[in-house]
Design a protein around this motif. Sequence first.
Motif, PDB file in Angstrom:
ATOM      1  N   SER A   1       0.856  -1.195   0.000  1.00 35.91           N
ATOM      2  CA  SER A   1       0.000   0.000   0.000  1.00 35.91           C
ATOM      3  C   SER A   1       0.885   1.236   0.000  1.00 35.91           C
TER       4      SER A   1
ATOM      5  N   ALA B   1       0.176   5.640   0.722  1.00 34.78           N
ATOM      6  CA  ALA B   1      -0.686   6.811   0.878  1.00 34.78           C
ATOM      7  C   ALA B   1       0.157   7.972   1.392  1.00 34.78           C
TER       8      ALA B   1
ATOM      9  N   LEU C   1       0.512  11.484   3.323  1.00 34.73           N
ATOM     10  CA  LEU C   1      -0.198  12.048   4.466  1.00 34.73           C
ATOM     11  C   LEU C   1      -0.275  13.564   4.407  1.00 34.73           C
TER      12      LEU C   1
ATOM     13  N   THR D   1       5.697   9.670  13.029  1.00 32.30           N
ATOM     14  CA  THR D   1       5.072   8.384  12.727  1.00 32.30           C
ATOM     15  C   THR D   1       5.603   7.318  13.676  1.00 32.30           C
TER      16      THR D   1
ATOM     17  N   ALA E   1       0.146  -1.916  12.552  1.00 33.52           N
ATOM     18  CA  ALA E   1      -0.379  -0.636  12.095  1.00 33.52           C
ATOM     19  C   ALA E   1       0.668   0.461  12.169  1.00 33.52           C
TER      20      ALA E   1
ATOM     21  N   HIS F   1      -2.927   3.436   9.745  1.00 34.85           N
ATOM     22  CA  HIS F   1      -3.019   2.636   8.512  1.00 34.85           C
ATOM     23  C   HIS F   1      -2.687   1.200   8.878  1.00 34.85           C
TER      24      HIS F   1
ATOM     25  N   THR G   1       7.597   4.946   6.207  1.00 36.69           N
ATOM     26  CA  THR G   1       6.914   6.210   6.512  1.00 36.69           C
ATOM     27  C   THR G   1       7.600   7.411   5.864  1.00 36.69           C
TER      28      THR G   1
ATOM     29  N   PHE H   1       2.291   6.548   4.414  1.00 34.74           N
ATOM     30  CA  PHE H   1       1.952   5.255   5.002  1.00 34.74           C
ATOM     31  C   PHE H   1       2.170   4.214   3.917  1.00 34.74           C
ATOM     32  N   SER H   2       2.993   3.218   4.183  1.00 34.79           N
ATOM     33  CA  SER H   2       3.164   2.113   3.253  1.00 34.79           C
ATOM     34  C   SER H   2       3.355   0.831   4.048  1.00 34.79           C
TER      35      SER H   2
ATOM     36  N   PHE I   1      -6.882  -2.747   3.151  1.00 34.44           N
ATOM     37  CA  PHE I   1      -6.034  -1.684   3.680  1.00 34.44           C
ATOM     38  C   PHE I   1      -6.940  -0.612   4.274  1.00 34.44           C
ATOM     39  N   TRP I   2      -6.817  -0.388   5.564  1.00 29.65           N
ATOM     40  CA  TRP I   2      -7.625   0.592   6.292  1.00 29.65           C
ATOM     41  C   TRP I   2      -6.801   1.838   6.563  1.00 29.65           C
ATOM     42  N   THR I   3      -7.398   3.011   6.337  1.00 30.22           N
ATOM     43  CA  THR I   3      -6.828   4.281   6.750  1.00 30.22           C
ATOM     44  C   THR I   3      -7.865   4.950   7.644  1.00 30.22           C
TER      45      THR I   3
END
Length: 170
Positions: free
Chosen positions: A26, A28, A30, A51, A59, A78, A94, A130-131, A148-150
């Motif tokens: 994943s 994303a 930030l 982070t 997580a 994440h 991060t 976030f990876s 994948f939850w954020t």
Amino acid sequence: AEDDAEVRRVTISNSSDQTREIEVTSYAELVLGSQSADVAHPAFSKLFVATEHLPALGALLATKRRRTPSESQIWAAHLAVVEGETLGDVQFETDRARFLGRGHTIRAPAAVADGWPLSNTAGAVLDPVFSLRHRVRIPRGATARVAFWTLAASSRDDVLDLADKHHDAM
């Protein structure tokens, strides 16, 4: 709908006649502030983000130091929920620069295109992301799913509660 959460599900089916191992990663970027602040000063809006990795939940967490006591606090998390057999430990990143690598772009980051392992480092970074990466074994004819939850909340306890709530397979 009741939580400040987004889920992206990936389903991988193995229709071959042999077991396959797949890495799912994943990514994303930030922004822990308002859109207007990010548009006006993108580099400055990313400063002061810290982070951390929580191994028990698999997580990543992030928060931005407040500039004034009246500024609202925001926390983000994440995590990945894997339905299937995972191999090895989760990898995480991060730092955007480490993920992309020198001379690479988001379309072909070194962490993916060159097969680099993620650095598994967290802390204060200049350009936070976030990876998460999981290696999944999929037997022939089987299917694996990764969600994948954020998540976002106004306190560390609240974002941890959300991560705990969404940590189980659906």
